[in-house]
Design a protein around this motif. Structure first.
Motif, mmCIF file in Angstrom:
data_model
loop_
_atom_site.group_PDB
_atom_site.id
_atom_site.type_symbol
_atom_site.label_atom_id
_atom_site.label_comp_id
_atom_site.label_asym_id
_atom_site.label_seq_id
_atom_site.Cartn_x
_atom_site.Cartn_y
_atom_site.Cartn_z
ATOM 1 N N VAL A 1 14.296 4.597 2.194
ATOM 2 C CA VAL A 1 14.488 3.982 3.399
ATOM 3 C C VAL A 1 13.524 4.188 4.514
ATOM 4 O O VAL A 1 12.793 3.542 5.046
ATOM 5 C CB VAL A 1 15.861 3.389 3.833
ATOM 6 N N TRP A 2 13.826 5.454 4.783
ATOM 7 C CA TRP A 2 12.851 6.194 5.994
ATOM 8 C C TRP A 2 11.651 5.906 5.744
ATOM 9 O O TRP A 2 10.850 5.492 6.719
ATOM 10 C CB TRP A 2 13.343 7.609 6.121
ATOM 11 N N PHE A 3 10.953 6.166 4.544
ATOM 12 C CA PHE A 3 9.826 6.045 4.150
ATOM 13 C C PHE A 3 9.211 4.411 4.602
ATOM 14 O O PHE A 3 8.108 4.248 5.140
ATOM 15 C CB PHE A 3 9.498 6.453 2.775
ATOM 16 N N ARG A 4 10.112 3.822 4.059
ATOM 17 C CA ARG A 4 9.755 2.070 4.074
ATOM 18 C C ARG A 4 9.663 1.744 5.621
ATOM 19 O O ARG A 4 8.782 1.189 5.998
ATOM 20 C CB ARG A 4 10.622 1.248 3.278
ATOM 21 N N LEU A 5 10.533 2.303 6.396
ATOM 22 C CA LEU A 5 10.775 2.099 8.025
ATOM 23 C C LEU A 5 9.502 2.718 8.765
ATOM 24 O O LEU A 5 8.711 1.933 9.387
ATOM 25 C CB LEU A 5 11.977 2.741 8.450
ATOM 26 N N THR A 6 9.157 3.898 8.239
ATOM 27 C CA THR A 6 8.158 4.715 8.906
ATOM 28 C C THR A 6 6.733 3.787 8.602
ATOM 29 O O THR A 6 5.952 3.525 9.453
ATOM 30 C CB THR A 6 7.870 5.953 8.496
ATOM 31 N N ALA A 7 6.729 3.213 7.305
ATOM 32 C CA ALA A 7 5.476 2.723 7.128
ATOM 33 C C ALA A 7 5.262 1.355 7.655
ATOM 34 O O ALA A 7 4.267 1.115 8.125
ATOM 35 C CB ALA A 7 5.420 2.325 5.417
ATOM 36 N N ALA A 8 6.530 0.718 7.847
ATOM 37 C CA ALA A 8 6.434 -0.472 8.683
ATOM 38 C C ALA A 8 6.138 -0.376 9.984
ATOM 39 O O ALA A 8 5.240 -1.292 10.477
ATOM 40 C CB ALA A 8 7.741 -1.183 8.455
ATOM 41 N N VAL A 9 6.577 0.761 10.826
ATOM 42 C CA VAL A 9 6.378 1.042 12.091
ATOM 43 C C VAL A 9 4.789 1.321 12.266
ATOM 44 O O VAL A 9 4.119 0.691 13.110
ATOM 45 C CB VAL A 9 7.133 1.921 12.705
ATOM 46 N N ALA A 10 4.260 2.259 11.301
ATOM 47 C CA ALA A 10 2.773 2.617 11.258
ATOM 48 C C ALA A 10 2.052 1.108 11.116
ATOM 49 O O ALA A 10 1.093 0.958 11.887
ATOM 50 C CB ALA A 10 2.659 3.388 10.286
ATOM 51 N N LEU A 11 2.366 0.425 10.281
ATOM 52 C CA LEU A 11 1.828 -0.887 10.068
ATOM 53 C C LEU A 11 1.806 -1.739 11.531
ATOM 54 O O LEU A 11 0.751 -2.460 11.901
ATOM 55 C CB LEU A 11 2.168 -1.721 9.053
ATOM 56 N N LEU A 12 2.843 -1.610 11.874
ATOM 57 C CA LEU A 12 2.967 -2.515 13.395
ATOM 58 C C LEU A 12 1.926 -2.021 14.506
ATOM 59 O O LEU A 12 1.329 -2.752 14.990
ATOM 60 C CB LEU A 12 4.417 -2.679 14.005
ATOM 61 N N PHE A 13 2.028 -0.679 14.480
ATOM 62 C CA PHE A 13 1.094 -0.079 15.727
ATOM 63 C C PHE A 13 -0.189 -0.413 15.101
ATOM 64 O O PHE A 13 -1.265 -0.279 16.003
ATOM 65 C CB PHE A 13 1.284 1.459 15.411
ATOM 66 N N GLY A 14 -0.659 -0.543 13.870
ATOM 67 C CA GLY A 14 -1.897 -0.656 13.312
ATOM 68 C C GLY A 14 -2.136 -2.053 13.725
ATOM 69 O O GLY A 14 -3.601 -2.223 14.168
ATOM 70 N N TYR A 15 -1.253 -2.978 13.509
ATOM 71 C CA TYR A 15 -1.653 -4.264 13.906
ATOM 72 C C TYR A 15 -1.978 -4.380 15.165
ATOM 73 O O TYR A 15 -3.025 -5.208 15.621
ATOM 74 C CB TYR A 15 -0.418 -5.047 13.356
ATOM 75 N N ALA A 16 -1.122 -3.814 16.099
ATOM 76 C CA ALA A 16 -1.285 -3.681 17.494
ATOM 77 C C ALA A 16 -2.664 -3.175 18.066
ATOM 78 O O ALA A 16 -3.409 -3.774 18.666
ATOM 79 C CB ALA A 16 -0.086 -2.872 18.372
ATOM 80 N N GLU A 17 -3.004 -2.215 17.100
ATOM 81 C CA GLU A 17 -4.221 -1.430 17.584
ATOM 82 C C GLU A 17 -5.824 -2.292 17.188
ATOM 83 O O GLU A 17 -6.522 -2.295 18.021
ATOM 84 C CB GLU A 17 -4.422 -0.056 16.706
ATOM 85 N N LEU A 18 -5.338 -3.042 16.096
ATOM 86 C CA LEU A 18 -6.551 -3.860 15.496
ATOM 87 C C LEU A 18 -6.539 -5.257 15.997
ATOM 88 O O LEU A 18 -7.817 -6.070 15.773
ATOM 89 C CB LEU A 18 -6.548 -3.827 13.909
ATOM 90 N N TYR A 19 -5.564 -5.625 16.910
ATOM 91 C CA TYR A 19 -5.476 -7.247 17.304
ATOM 92 C C TYR A 19 -6.589 -7.503 18.007
ATOM 93 O O TYR A 19 -7.083 -8.591 17.631
ATOM 94 C CB TYR A 19 -4.133 -6.999 18.164
ATOM 95 N N GLU A 20 -6.946 -6.694 18.843
ATOM 96 C CA GLU A 20 -8.257 -7.294 19.743
ATOM 97 C C GLU A 20 -9.676 -7.246 19.163
ATOM 98 O O GLU A 20 -10.553 -8.036 18.914
ATOM 99 C CB GLU A 20 -8.096 -6.852 21.140
ATOM 100 N N PRO A 21 -9.824 -5.750 18.621
ATOM 101 C CA PRO A 21 -11.089 -5.652 17.826
ATOM 102 C C PRO A 21 -11.401 -6.509 16.614
ATOM 103 O O PRO A 21 -12.442 -7.010 16.428
ATOM 104 C CB PRO A 21 -11.039 -3.996 17.294
ATOM 105 N N LEU A 22 -10.368 -6.429 15.877
ATOM 106 C CA LEU A 22 -10.588 -7.396 14.658
ATOM 107 C C LEU A 22 -10.623 -9.046 14.897
ATOM 108 O O LEU A 22 -10.815 -9.823 14.092
ATOM 109 C CB LEU A 22 -9.747 -6.969 13.507
ATOM 110 N N GLY A 23 -9.583 -9.182 15.923
ATOM 111 C CA GLY A 23 -9.195 -10.571 16.160
ATOM 112 C C GLY A 23 -8.117 -11.080 15.277
ATOM 113 O O GLY A 23 -7.622 -10.264 14.407
#
Lengths: 155, 505
Positions: free
Chosen positions: A69-91
């Motif tokens: 579960v830790w692994f899944r949560l960490t992955a989810a958080v990493a994906l969220l940060f990635g989403y936030a990072e790419l929100y403006e550059p990728l649109g």
């Protein structure tokens, strides 16, 4: 145990808050009996007392999170940060297609359906929000030039 | 009475405006959907959709009507998954599973759903009627409150919060204090001194309310869904053609009446919302009418009581929010924050200064109740089908909605990192049994609490005894002491009684 660790971390933060309240915050001139520093001082004392009680007598309950579960949560958080990072550059459209597809696939959707969900969420979400509801969403730095070219082609 | 009638007339002219009427409908529909989805309760739903409603640029009364419709609808929708899945859609619907699910398993899902819709309608309408009678009177009384009385009122609100919410009093108190501390960040309005801004220009005006709400509720909920991710889809019982009968209504009319009264008054108490109300109503009803031991096996009264109570509590918790500016529950704290964003200070003056907002909201709740009954009776099959939306689509959808909402406010991508960070913090808090409602209550009330304390001491020239100089504040401190001591005393007595019983056997 988890309670104690969490309380200890919060205690460090609160002590920092208290130090600032008792030393740094000061109004240059002041007519009222209570200045800007009084209220944070009161709050920091209450918070420290609460934290000491929790440290002294923590609730007994297991922090039951398995490694999986830790692994899944960490992955989810990493994906969220990635989403936030790419929100403006990728649109919005591209980043949402990526995020929606990866997360739904990670949580158990079949690959094709996950891709379908991502594409629908990205394109329908953009059309719904930008054209219908007039909200402000990023076009994307990569996509914007394409829009301009197509508009120039039309005109 | 005249003020009530003329106020309602103003209100209905706002609420029956075609555009606002449409918003009530949309809000109720979306709310029912949110309430019906297991896990996504009213508070998370309102939190996720609040920035979007704000971003649409409606007039304050329209945006508020939309949000209240969502809140209201979510309280309605919670029962659907309780009955069909045996999984409560929100905390207020836990008690509904006890008798609702057995009825559905006995092939009477349609009857259970329609009866609970009628009970919800009765409870909700009763609460709105009491609210329109009480609220102006209470607001009229609250106008006489001075700063010292407001301090006492806040102490009472936090005391009842600490004693009635969550498992641990200390954790609730700490949660409220964390909220109050978060509210001190930014420039102090009285002196212009920056506090805890560390030179960051983004937070000079304080941490945005929307970011705190979406982060602590929406994103933390998302992480909880990821944590508990259930494989496969839940199995929903089919909705059949059975329908509520006259005999059911005759059997439950007193149950509904009692539960509505209980629900409304528990809802008024700060900090206690639908979940406490429905539990108390179910317990009371069981003691009064469960003569044959049929409760828990599909008794219509056991289904009607919690449903009437939780909808009455939803109305009741609006009363202190509208009249005193002190929210009665986490969700109304969010609605209060929404009002503040529109530059409307909720409180005693709101009925006089912004009647179109205050009364428009009240009137929209009458309309919303009817709309919910109309939506729920024929469309229940549609909502039932929505229940089986797999979690792996719902989870990313929450993030997408939250990101859209937060990005549209100012278009600052740093806010997206903030909500994710707050979401992680919120997930830890939830995991450690902190309830999040006190934090948001503290955050919303922080400025008001501090201002009133400072104003009171300015009046007295620094003499702290002003806080105890008035019968109103003394009464409130007395009540605060009572709500803290009474549950402890009752608990001790119950434990002593249990020990005596154990000794006898």
């Amino acid at each position: 145990m988890a309670n104690r660790i969490f309380a200890a971390v919060l205690l460090v933060v609160t002590l920092g808050y208290a130090v600032i309240a008792f030393t740094a915050i000061k109004a240059p001139f002041q007519y009222d009996p209570l200045g800007p520093e009084s209220w944070p001082r009161i709050l920091s004392v209450v918070a420290i007392l609460c934290l000491l009680i929790i440290l002294w007598k923590p609730d007994e309950e297991a922090f039951d999170v398995t490694r999986h579960v830790w692994f899944r949560l960490t992955a989810a958080v990493a994906l969220l940060f990635g989403y936030a990072e790419l929100y403006e550059p990728l649109g919005f459209i591209l980043s949402t297609i990526l995020f929606g597809t990866i997360v739904s696939a990670m949580l158990g959707a079949t690959k094709l359906r996950a891709l379908g969900f991502g594409v629908v969420a990205g394109i329908a979400g953009y059309l719904l929000c930008v054209t219908l509801m007039d909200l402000n969403l990023p076009e994307g730095e990569l996509i914007a030039p394409l829009f301009e070219i197509s508009q120039q082609g039309e005109s | 009475m005249d003020t009530v009638l003329s106020g309602l007339a103003t209100g209905f002219s706002v609420a029956l405006d075609p555009f606002n009427l449409m918003l009530v409908m949309v809000g109720c529909f979306v709310g029912t959907l949110i309430g019906a989805l297991p896990g996504l309760g009213p508070i998370n739903g309102v939190a996720i959709l609040l920035p979007i409603a704000y971003g649409l640029g409606f007039a304050p009364e329209s945006a508020l009507i939309l949000l209240a419709g969502i809140y209201y609808g979510a309280e309605y929708g919670g029962r659907i998954s309780s009955i069909l899945l045996n999984v409560p859609g929100d905390a207020g619907a836990v008690m509904t599973t006890l008798d609702g699910n057995p009825m559905a398993r006995a092939g009477q899902a349609g009857r259970a759903l329609s009866l609970s819709a009628v009970a919800s309608f009765a409870g909700g309408t009763f609460a709105v009627i009491l609210m329109s009678l009480f609220a102006p009177a209470l607001a009229g009384f609250a106008v006489t409150f001075g700063p010292a009385d407001y301090v006492a009122l806040m102490v009472f609100a936090f005391a009842s919060l600490a004693s009635l919410v969550g498992k641990s009093t200390v954790k609730t108190l700490l949660g409220a204090t964390i909220g109050l501390m978060l509210a001190t960040i930014g420039i102090d309005a009285n002196t212009g001194v920056p506090r805890y801004t560390f030179g960051l220009p983004d937070i000079l005006a304080g941490i945005d309310f929307l970011i705190v709400v979406v982060g602590l509720f929406g994103m933390a909920e998302l992480l909880t869904l990821v944590e508990h991710q259930a494989r496969g889809t839940l199995k929903s019982l089919p909705v059949d053609k059975s329908f509520v009968r006259m005999a059911d209504l005759a059997a439950t009319k007193w149950t509904i009446a009692r539960a509505s009264v209980i629900g409304f008054f528990i809802g008024i108490l700060p900090g206690t919302g639908a979940s406490v109300a429905s539990a108390v109503a179910y317990g009371t009803e069981k003691r009064i009418s469960d003569k044959d031991g049929t409760f828990g096996t599909g008794d219509v009264r056991g289904l009607a009581a919690p449903e009437a109570a939780n909808n009455a509590a939803a109305g009741g918790s609006m009363v202190p929010m509208l009249t005193l500016g002190i929210p009665g529950s986490g969700t109304t704290a969010i609605l209060l924050g929404a009002l503040l964003m529109f530059n409307i200070q909720p409180g005693p003056m709101m009925f006089a200064q912004r009647p179109e907002v205050a009364w428009g909201l009240v009137a929209s709740m009458y309309v919303g109740n009817v709309a919910l009954l109309v939506i729920n009776l024929p469309l229940v099959g549609l909502f039932a089908r929505m229940l089986t939306i797999p979690q792996h689509y719902l989870t990313p959808l929450i993030a997408i909605l939250a990101f859209i909402g937060i990005y549209t406010i100012v278009g600052n991508p740093h806010d997206l990192f903030m909500i994710t960070g707050l979401g992680i913090f919120g997930w830890f808090l939830r995991k450690l049994d902190f309830s999040l409602a006190p934090i948001i209550l503290g955050f919303v009330l922080g400025g008001l609490f501090e201002d009133n304390l400072r104003r009171a001491l300015s009046i007295s020239g620094g003499d702290w005894s002003i806080l105890l100089s008035n019968w109103k504040s003394l009464l409130l401190y007395g009540l605060a002491l009572l709500v803290v001591i009474l549950p402890l005393w009752l608990g001790r007595r119950a434990r002593a009684a249990a020990a005596r019983e154990a000794a006898m056997h």
